[in-house]
Design an enzyme around this catalytic site. Sequence first.
Site, PDB file in Angstrom:
ATOM      1  N   ILE A  11       0.518  -0.877  -0.171  1.00 23.49           N
ATOM      2  CA  ILE A  11       0.410  -0.080  -0.247  1.00 23.49           C
ATOM      3  C   ILE A  11       0.735   1.132  -0.224  1.00 23.49           C
ATOM      4  O   ILE A  11       0.264   2.483  -0.313  1.00 23.49           O
ATOM      5  CB  ILE A  11      -0.959   0.254   1.090  1.00 23.49           C
ATOM      6  CG1 ILE A  11      -1.532  -1.259   1.337  1.00 23.49           C
ATOM      7  CG2 ILE A  11      -2.034   0.967   1.309  1.00 23.49           C
ATOM      8  CD1 ILE A  11      -2.664  -1.630   2.106  1.00 23.49           C
ATOM      9  N   SER A 123      -7.660  -0.836  10.360  1.00 25.91           N
ATOM     10  CA  SER A 123      -7.786  -2.408   9.397  1.00 25.91           C
ATOM     11  C   SER A 123      -9.254  -2.161  10.523  1.00 25.91           C
ATOM     12  O   SER A 123      -9.594  -1.494  10.951  1.00 25.91           O
ATOM     13  CB  SER A 123      -6.769  -3.105   9.848  1.00 25.91           C
ATOM     14  OG  SER A 123      -7.274  -4.231   9.510  1.00 25.91           O
ATOM     15  N   TYR A 147      -2.615  -9.454  16.242  1.00 18.48           N
ATOM     16  CA  TYR A 147      -2.400  -8.174  14.832  1.00 18.48           C
ATOM     17  C   TYR A 147      -3.034  -7.157  15.466  1.00 18.48           C
ATOM     18  O   TYR A 147      -3.066  -6.247  15.604  1.00 18.48           O
ATOM     19  CB  TYR A 147      -2.833  -9.241  13.744  1.00 18.48           C
ATOM     20  CG  TYR A 147      -2.631  -7.610  12.423  1.00 18.48           C
ATOM     21  CD1 TYR A 147      -1.895  -7.334  12.013  1.00 18.48           C
ATOM     22  CD2 TYR A 147      -3.745  -7.733  12.072  1.00 18.48           C
ATOM     23  CE1 TYR A 147      -1.975  -6.183  11.020  1.00 18.48           C
ATOM     24  CE2 TYR A 147      -3.874  -6.670  10.848  1.00 18.48           C
ATOM     25  CZ  TYR A 147      -3.486  -6.082  10.345  1.00 18.48           C
ATOM     26  OH  TYR A 147      -2.970  -4.964   9.300  1.00 18.48           O
ATOM     27  N   LYS A 151      -3.262  -3.024  16.734  1.00 14.86           N
ATOM     28  CA  LYS A 151      -3.916  -1.807  14.961  1.00 14.86           C
ATOM     29  C   LYS A 151      -5.236  -1.168  16.543  1.00 14.86           C
ATOM     30  O   LYS A 151      -5.088   0.371  16.571  1.00 14.86           O
ATOM     31  CB  LYS A 151      -5.087  -2.912  14.375  1.00 14.86           C
ATOM     32  CG  LYS A 151      -4.273  -2.871  13.306  1.00 14.86           C
ATOM     33  CD  LYS A 151      -3.481  -2.243  12.912  1.00 14.86           C
ATOM     34  CE  LYS A 151      -2.467  -2.344  11.202  1.00 14.86           C
ATOM     35  NZ  LYS A 151      -1.740  -1.637  11.485  1.00 14.86           N
TER      36      LYS A 151
HETATM   37  P1  NAD Z   1       3.267  -4.878   3.214  1.00 16.83           P
HETATM   38  O1  NAD Z   1       4.330  -5.494   4.133  1.00 16.83           O
HETATM   39  O2  NAD Z   1       3.924  -4.925   1.701  1.00 16.83           O
HETATM   40  O3  NAD Z   1       4.178  -3.095   3.733  1.00 16.83           O
HETATM   41  C1  NAD Z   1       5.006  -2.793   5.465  1.00 16.83           C
HETATM   42  C2  NAD Z   1       5.859  -2.983   4.751  1.00 16.83           C
HETATM   43  O4  NAD Z   1       6.557  -1.970   6.064  1.00 16.83           O
HETATM   44  C3  NAD Z   1       7.319  -3.610   4.070  1.00 16.83           C
HETATM   45  O5  NAD Z   1       7.814  -2.478   3.176  1.00 16.83           O
HETATM   46  C4  NAD Z   1       8.259  -3.895   5.597  1.00 16.83           C
HETATM   47  O6  NAD Z   1       9.353  -3.936   4.707  1.00 16.83           O
HETATM   48  C5  NAD Z   1       8.034  -2.656   6.048  1.00 16.83           C
HETATM   49  N1  NAD Z   1       8.560  -2.455   7.615  1.00 16.83           N
HETATM   50  C6  NAD Z   1       7.868  -3.577   8.083  1.00 16.83           C
HETATM   51  N2  NAD Z   1       8.337  -3.497   9.547  1.00 16.83           N
HETATM   52  C7  NAD Z   1       9.304  -2.508   9.783  1.00 16.83           C
HETATM   53  C8  NAD Z   1       9.718  -1.827  10.635  1.00 16.83           C
HETATM   54  N3  NAD Z   1       9.882  -1.612  11.885  1.00 16.83           N
HETATM   55  N4  NAD Z   1      10.593  -0.806  10.463  1.00 16.83           N
HETATM   56  C9  NAD Z   1      10.367  -0.511   8.746  1.00 16.83           C
HETATM   57  N5  NAD Z   1       9.705  -0.958   8.055  1.00 16.83           N
HETATM   58  C10 NAD Z   1       9.178  -2.074   8.330  1.00 16.83           C
HETATM   59  O7  NAD Z   1       2.188  -4.302   4.078  1.00 16.83           O
HETATM   60  P2  NAD Z   1       0.899  -3.653   3.360  1.00 16.83           P
HETATM   61  O8  NAD Z   1      -0.288  -4.406   2.747  1.00 16.83           O
HETATM   62  O9  NAD Z   1       1.500  -2.282   2.628  1.00 16.83           O
HETATM   63  O10 NAD Z   1       0.127  -2.942   4.435  1.00 16.83           O
HETATM   64  C11 NAD Z   1       0.434  -1.610   4.818  1.00 16.83           C
HETATM   65  C12 NAD Z   1       0.296  -1.576   6.700  1.00 16.83           C
HETATM   66  O11 NAD Z   1      -1.631  -1.467   5.951  1.00 16.83           O
HETATM   67  C13 NAD Z   1       0.132  -1.879   7.243  1.00 16.83           C
HETATM   68  O12 NAD Z   1       0.083  -1.190   8.637  1.00 16.83           O
HETATM   69  C14 NAD Z   1      -0.682  -3.228   7.423  1.00 16.83           C
HETATM   70  O13 NAD Z   1      -0.745  -3.536   8.848  1.00 16.83           O
HETATM   71  C15 NAD Z   1      -2.382  -2.330   7.523  1.00 16.83           C
HETATM   72  N6  NAD Z   1      -3.529  -2.965   6.800  1.00 16.83           N
HETATM   73  C16 NAD Z   1      -2.856  -3.796   5.624  1.00 16.83           C
HETATM   74  C17 NAD Z   1      -3.980  -4.863   5.091  1.00 16.83           C
HETATM   75  C18 NAD Z   1      -3.974  -5.283   3.802  1.00 16.83           C
HETATM   76  O14 NAD Z   1      -4.385  -6.390   3.611  1.00 16.83           O
HETATM   77  N7  NAD Z   1      -2.471  -5.252   3.252  1.00 16.83           N
HETATM   78  C19 NAD Z   1      -5.294  -4.288   5.680  1.00 16.83           C
HETATM   79  C20 NAD Z   1      -5.701  -3.374   6.263  1.00 16.83           C
HETATM   80  C21 NAD Z   1      -3.914  -2.413   7.480  1.00 16.83           C
HETATM   81  C1  UD1 Z   2      -7.536 -11.182   6.536  1.00 15.99           C
HETATM   82  C2  UD1 Z   2      -7.224 -10.921   8.392  1.00 15.99           C
HETATM   83  C3  UD1 Z   2      -7.775  -9.478   8.815  1.00 15.99           C
HETATM   84  C4  UD1 Z   2      -7.047  -8.551   8.159  1.00 15.99           C
HETATM   85  C5  UD1 Z   2      -7.438  -8.528   5.905  1.00 15.99           C
HETATM   86  C6  UD1 Z   2      -6.722  -7.540   5.635  1.00 15.99           C
HETATM   87  C7  UD1 Z   2      -7.776 -12.959   8.822  1.00 15.99           C
HETATM   88  C8  UD1 Z   2      -7.967 -13.928   9.990  1.00 15.99           C
HETATM   89  N1  UD1 Z   2      -8.535 -11.497   9.102  1.00 15.99           N
HETATM   90  O1  UD1 Z   2      -9.040 -10.505   6.159  1.00 15.99           O
HETATM   91  O2  UD1 Z   2      -7.464  -9.101  10.085  1.00 15.99           O
HETATM   92  O3  UD1 Z   2      -7.045  -7.293   8.437  1.00 15.99           O
HETATM   93  O4  UD1 Z   2      -7.163 -10.065   5.744  1.00 15.99           O
HETATM   94  O5  UD1 Z   2      -5.258  -7.792   5.297  1.00 15.99           O
HETATM   95  O6  UD1 Z   2      -6.852 -13.707   8.462  1.00 15.99           O
HETATM   96  N2  UD1 Z   2     -10.001 -17.169   1.767  1.00 15.99           N
HETATM   97  C9  UD1 Z   2     -10.322 -18.943   0.904  1.00 15.99           C
HETATM   98  N3  UD1 Z   2      -8.844 -19.251   0.664  1.00 15.99           N
HETATM   99  C10 UD1 Z   2      -8.221 -18.652   1.124  1.00 15.99           C
HETATM  100  C11 UD1 Z   2      -7.562 -17.067   1.904  1.00 15.99           C
HETATM  101  C12 UD1 Z   2      -8.284 -16.703   2.089  1.00 15.99           C
HETATM  102  O7  UD1 Z   2     -11.409 -19.277   1.041  1.00 15.99           O
HETATM  103  O8  UD1 Z   2      -7.015 -18.800   0.821  1.00 15.99           O
HETATM  104  C13 UD1 Z   2     -11.144 -16.457   2.204  1.00 15.99           C
HETATM  105  C14 UD1 Z   2     -12.082 -15.946   3.597  1.00 15.99           C
HETATM  106  O9  UD1 Z   2     -11.949 -17.000   4.290  1.00 15.99           O
HETATM  107  C15 UD1 Z   2     -12.222 -14.354   3.119  1.00 15.99           C
HETATM  108  C16 UD1 Z   2     -11.704 -13.978   2.367  1.00 15.99           C
HETATM  109  O10 UD1 Z   2     -10.827 -14.768   1.450  1.00 15.99           O
HETATM  110  O11 UD1 Z   2     -13.879 -15.464   2.976  1.00 15.99           O
HETATM  111  C17 UD1 Z   2     -10.577 -12.822   2.027  1.00 15.99           C
HETATM  112  O12 UD1 Z   2     -10.199 -13.533   2.752  1.00 15.99           O
HETATM  113  P1  UD1 Z   2      -8.334 -12.298   3.779  1.00 15.99           P
HETATM  114  O13 UD1 Z   2      -7.742 -12.107   2.205  1.00 15.99           O
HETATM  115  O14 UD1 Z   2      -7.450 -13.654   4.226  1.00 15.99           O
HETATM  116  O15 UD1 Z   2      -9.322 -11.368   3.908  1.00 15.99           O
HETATM  117  P2  UD1 Z   2      -9.763 -11.366   5.193  1.00 15.99           P
HETATM  118  O16 UD1 Z   2     -10.394 -12.911   6.150  1.00 15.99           O
HETATM  119  O17 UD1 Z   2     -10.941 -10.614   5.285  1.00 15.99           O
END
Ligand code: NAD
Ligand code: UD1
Length: 331
Positions: A11, A123, A147, A151
Site C-alpha cells: 500500500i 484496519s 495483529y 491496531k
Molecule cells: P506490506 O508488508 O506490503 O508493507 C509493509 C512494509 O513495512 C514492508 O515494506 C516492510 O518491509 C516494512 N516494515 C515492516 N516493519 C518495519 C519496521 N519495523 N521498520 C521499517 N519498515 C518496516 O503491507 P501492506 O499491505 O502494504 O500494509 C501496510 C499497512 O497497512 C500495515 O500496517 C498493515 O497492517 C495495514 N493494513 C493492511 C491491509 C492489507 O490487507 N494489506 C489491511 C488493513 C491494514
Molecule cells: C484478513 C485478516 C484480517 C486483515 C485482512 C486484510 C484473517 C483471519 N483476517 O482478513 O485481519 O485485516 O486480511 O489484510 O486472516 N479465503 C479463502 N481461501 C484463501 C484465502 C482466503 O477462501 O486461501 C477467504 C476467507 O475465508 C475470506 C475471504 O477469502 O472469506 C477473504 O480472505 P482474506 O483475503 O484473508 O481477508 P480477510 O479474511 O478479510
Amino acid sequence: MILVTGGTGFIGSHTTVTLQQAGHDVLILDNLCNSRPEVVDAIAAITGTRPGFVEGDIRDAALLDRLFAEHPIQAVMHFAGLKAVGESTQIPLAYYDNNIHGSVTLLQAMQKAGVRTFIFSSSATVYGDPQKLPLTEDHPRSATNPYGHTKLVVEDILENLYHSESGWRIARLRYFNPAGAHPSGLIGESPQGVPNNLMPFVAQVATGQRPRLNVFGNDYDTPDGTGVRDYIHVMDLAEGHKAALDYCQSLPQALLTTNLGTGKGYSVLEMIQAYAQTSGQDIPYQITARRPGDIAACWADVTHATQTLGWTARLGLEDMCRDAWRWDQQP
Ligand code: NAD
Ligand code: UD1
C-alpha cells in the site's frame, strides 16, 4: 516532504506514487523485511521522480532523529508493520514490538521534531465480528488476535496523544480489503511464501504456481455460503490517503477516524469468477473447512469518508482484477 514508513510495501508504494503525482516530495523509510528495494526504481519509472529511500527500522530512534533533523518533513504516513494474522498468534511479541513499540518510537521522534501530522494504517479488523452491516465508524471495536490487538492499541495511543497536546493532526484509516495493483503493472502485491489473503492466492493459482485454491467454508450465512468482503482497489486507497492528508493539513488540529472501503461486498466465489473471467485462466478450487477466526461478511459504510474527505472509491471489481492480473503475470 512526506515521510512514508513502509513505502516499498504494497500500500505504501502505491500511495507514494499518488503523493508524488500530487506534487509532494516523499522520503521512504523501510527495513525491507517484506519488500524489495527495486520497488523504488519502479516508483521512479512510473512518476519520473525518484523518492528518497532509507533502509532502516522505525524502532531505531537515533535514525529517526537524524531523518527529522536532515529533511523538511511535514507529515508522516505510517504503513510499516507486520500484518499476517496467523503469524501474529505464533510470534506475538514480534508483532507488539514492531507495530506498537515501533509506532510509539516514531511518534516520540515526531514529537521531538515538532512534526504533528500522522496518517495511520488501521484496519477493518478492529470491528471484530460485525454486529450489524454495513460497518460504521462507531461500531464497537474488538480484537481476536495479536495483529488486530496492535491496531486497537495504536488507535488508542493516537487518541490519547491527540488529547494530550494541541496541534496534532491524526488520521486513523480503517482499510477494508485492498486488492489490485498500479495500472502500469510495475508495482503490486508480492507476498512472501504462501499467501494468507485471497487475491494473491487466486493469482498464484491463475499463473500455475499452485494447483488449486482452498475456499474456506461454504456454509456461512451469505448468499452463496462463502465469505463476503469489501475489496478496494489499492489506487483508490492511495487516493484516500491523499484526501486524509489534505484534510489534516487544512485544519489546526484533527482526529479523523474513517473507513476506506467501497461499501460493496463480494463473496469468495464471485471473486474467483471475476478473476477467472478477466485473466482467461481456469481457477480450480475446492471447498474446505472454515479458517478459524474468519467472519461471514464485512463491508463498509462509506458515508463518513465521502462527507468528510470528499473521497469515494472509483474503481470496481473489473479494474481490480485487470490491474492485478497485469502485475501477476510479471515474471
Ligand atoms: P506490506 O508488508 O506490503 O508493507 C509493509 C512494509 O513495512 C514492508 O515494506 C516492510 O518491509 C516494512 N516494515 C515492516 N516493519 C518495519 C519496521 N519495523 N521498520 C521499517 N519498515 C518496516 O503491507 P501492506 O499491505 O502494504 O500494509 C501496510 C499497512 O497497512 C500495515 O500496517 C498493515 O497492517 C495495514 N493494513 C493492511 C491491509 C492489507 O490487507 N494489506 C489491511 C488493513 C491494514
Ligand atoms: C484478513 C485478516 C484480517 C486483515 C485482512 C486484510 C484473517 C483471519 N483476517 O482478513 O485481519 O485485516 O486480511 O489484510 O486472516 N479465503 C479463502 N481461501 C484463501 C484465502 C482466503 O477462501 O486461501 C477467504 C476467507 O475465508 C475470506 C475471504 O477469502 O472469506 C477473504 O480472505 P482474506 O483475503 O484473508 O481477508 P480477510 O479474511 O478479510
